[in-house]
Design a protein around this motif. Structure first.
Motif, mmCIF file in Angstrom:
data_model
loop_
_atom_site.group_PDB
_atom_site.id
_atom_site.type_symbol
_atom_site.label_atom_id
_atom_site.label_comp_id
_atom_site.label_asym_id
_atom_site.label_seq_id
_atom_site.Cartn_x
_atom_site.Cartn_y
_atom_site.Cartn_z
ATOM 1 N N GLU A 272 -38.932 -33.783 3.744
ATOM 2 C CA GLU A 272 -38.180 -34.875 4.257
ATOM 3 C C GLU A 272 -38.483 -36.174 3.840
ATOM 4 N N VAL A 273 -39.783 -36.558 3.698
ATOM 5 C CA VAL A 273 -39.994 -37.968 2.983
ATOM 6 C C VAL A 273 -39.487 -38.033 1.696
ATOM 7 N N LEU A 274 -39.813 -37.206 0.838
ATOM 8 C CA LEU A 274 -39.491 -37.484 -0.431
ATOM 9 C C LEU A 274 -37.815 -37.394 -0.685
ATOM 10 N N GLN A 275 -36.989 -36.705 0.097
ATOM 11 C CA GLN A 275 -35.747 -36.718 0.206
ATOM 12 C C GLN A 275 -35.003 -37.944 0.842
ATOM 13 N N HIS B 59 -34.152 -47.153 -5.951
ATOM 14 C CA HIS B 59 -35.170 -48.209 -6.440
ATOM 15 C C HIS B 59 -35.900 -49.053 -5.145
ATOM 16 N N ASP B 60 -35.255 -48.862 -4.148
ATOM 17 C CA ASP B 60 -35.780 -49.527 -2.704
ATOM 18 C C ASP B 60 -36.850 -48.520 -2.185
ATOM 19 N N GLY B 61 -37.014 -47.488 -2.485
ATOM 20 C CA GLY B 61 -37.870 -46.415 -1.921
ATOM 21 C C GLY B 61 -39.361 -46.912 -2.567
ATOM 22 N N HIS B 62 -40.197 -46.286 -1.518
ATOM 23 C CA HIS B 62 -41.608 -46.673 -2.024
ATOM 24 C C HIS B 62 -42.460 -45.835 -2.763
ATOM 25 N N VAL B 63 -41.974 -44.486 -3.058
ATOM 26 C CA VAL B 63 -42.656 -43.753 -3.811
ATOM 27 C C VAL B 63 -42.147 -43.594 -5.294
ATOM 28 N N ILE B 64 -41.196 -44.107 -5.783
ATOM 29 C CA ILE B 64 -41.019 -44.275 -7.152
ATOM 30 C C ILE B 64 -41.907 -44.842 -8.001
ATOM 31 N N GLY B 65 -42.541 -43.994 -8.972
ATOM 32 C CA GLY B 65 -43.728 -44.455 -9.835
ATOM 33 C C GLY B 65 -45.240 -43.851 -9.743
ATOM 34 N N SER B 66 -45.003 -42.887 -8.618
ATOM 35 C CA SER B 66 -46.094 -42.425 -8.071
ATOM 36 C C SER B 66 -46.625 -41.410 -8.885
ATOM 37 N N THR C 141 -50.349 -40.382 0.901
ATOM 38 C CA THR C 141 -50.694 -41.445 -0.002
ATOM 39 C C THR C 141 -49.982 -41.263 -1.272
ATOM 40 N N PHE C 142 -49.255 -41.996 -1.843
ATOM 41 C CA PHE C 142 -48.310 -41.829 -3.015
ATOM 42 C C PHE C 142 -49.130 -42.864 -4.004
ATOM 43 N N ASN C 143 -50.014 -42.700 -4.776
ATOM 44 C CA ASN C 143 -50.790 -43.320 -5.803
ATOM 45 C C ASN C 143 -49.926 -43.566 -6.915
ATOM 46 N N LYS C 144 -50.087 -44.720 -7.312
ATOM 47 C CA LYS C 144 -49.198 -45.223 -8.543
ATOM 48 C C LYS C 144 -50.311 -45.567 -9.789
ATOM 49 N N CYS C 145 -51.554 -45.290 -9.558
ATOM 50 C CA CYS C 145 -52.493 -45.287 -10.854
ATOM 51 C C CYS C 145 -52.425 -44.257 -11.761
ATOM 52 N N GLU C 146 -51.891 -44.723 -12.961
ATOM 53 C CA GLU C 146 -51.792 -43.800 -14.025
ATOM 54 C C GLU C 146 -52.989 -42.926 -14.377
ATOM 55 N N ASP C 147 -54.152 -43.705 -14.603
ATOM 56 C CA ASP C 147 -55.305 -42.764 -14.855
ATOM 57 C C ASP C 147 -56.301 -42.593 -13.630
ATOM 58 N N GLY C 148 -56.009 -42.665 -12.610
ATOM 59 C CA GLY C 148 -57.004 -42.651 -11.282
ATOM 60 C C GLY C 148 -58.136 -43.556 -11.562
ATOM 61 N N ILE D 163 -47.015 -43.087 3.987
ATOM 62 C CA ILE D 163 -45.954 -42.729 4.668
ATOM 63 C C ILE D 163 -46.275 -41.728 5.655
ATOM 64 N N GLY D 164 -46.327 -41.792 7.097
ATOM 65 C CA GLY D 164 -46.530 -40.877 7.907
ATOM 66 C C GLY D 164 -45.806 -39.750 7.948
ATOM 67 N N LEU D 165 -46.312 -38.638 8.703
ATOM 68 C CA LEU D 165 -45.564 -37.422 8.781
ATOM 69 C C LEU D 165 -43.956 -37.826 9.515
ATOM 70 N N ASP D 166 -44.286 -38.698 10.490
ATOM 71 C CA ASP D 166 -42.794 -39.144 10.956
ATOM 72 C C ASP D 166 -41.863 -40.083 10.329
ATOM 73 N N HIS D 167 -42.344 -40.193 9.100
ATOM 74 C CA HIS D 167 -41.464 -41.004 8.072
ATOM 75 C C HIS D 167 -41.763 -42.416 8.196
ATOM 76 N N ALA D 168 -42.688 -42.972 8.997
ATOM 77 C CA ALA D 168 -42.926 -44.374 9.244
ATOM 78 C C ALA D 168 -43.737 -44.823 7.700
ATOM 79 N N VAL D 169 -43.303 -45.899 7.533
ATOM 80 C CA VAL D 169 -43.956 -46.465 6.129
ATOM 81 C C VAL D 169 -45.114 -47.214 6.676
ATOM 82 N N LEU D 170 -46.378 -46.738 6.421
ATOM 83 C CA LEU D 170 -47.729 -47.452 6.979
ATOM 84 C C LEU D 170 -48.048 -48.583 6.099
ATOM 85 N N ASP D 171 -47.686 -48.595 4.941
ATOM 86 C CA ASP D 171 -48.067 -49.601 3.785
ATOM 87 C C ASP D 171 -46.811 -49.068 2.884
#
Length: 73
Positions: free
Chosen positions: A11-14, A21-28, A41-48, A58-66
């Protein structure tokens, strides 16, 4: 993760995809589930190791925590 968490992730991904592009997970590169925070947690670090952005959380309730964003500048 159990079925409740997996369903919430879908649901969060959908919802994020619908934002485009206004979404927060693009580039993860990785998605992790934080049981203590009940959030993904959607990590955007390419090499870790080196990263210029903090992850979106983003929480289970779809709230953007950060929404994530630049670490520098």
């Amino acid at each position: 993760m159990g079925t409740k968490e997996l369903q919430a992730l879908v649901e969060v991904l959908q919802k994020q995809l619908a934002l485009g592009h206004d979404g927060h997970v693009i580039g993860s590169w990785t998605i992790q589930y934080d049981k203590e925070r009940s959030a993904f947690t959607f990590n955007k670090c390419e090499d870790g190791v080196y990263c210029e952005e903090r992850p979106a959380v983003i929480g289970l309730d779809h709230a953007v925590l950060d929404k994530g964003g630049p670490l520098f500048g």
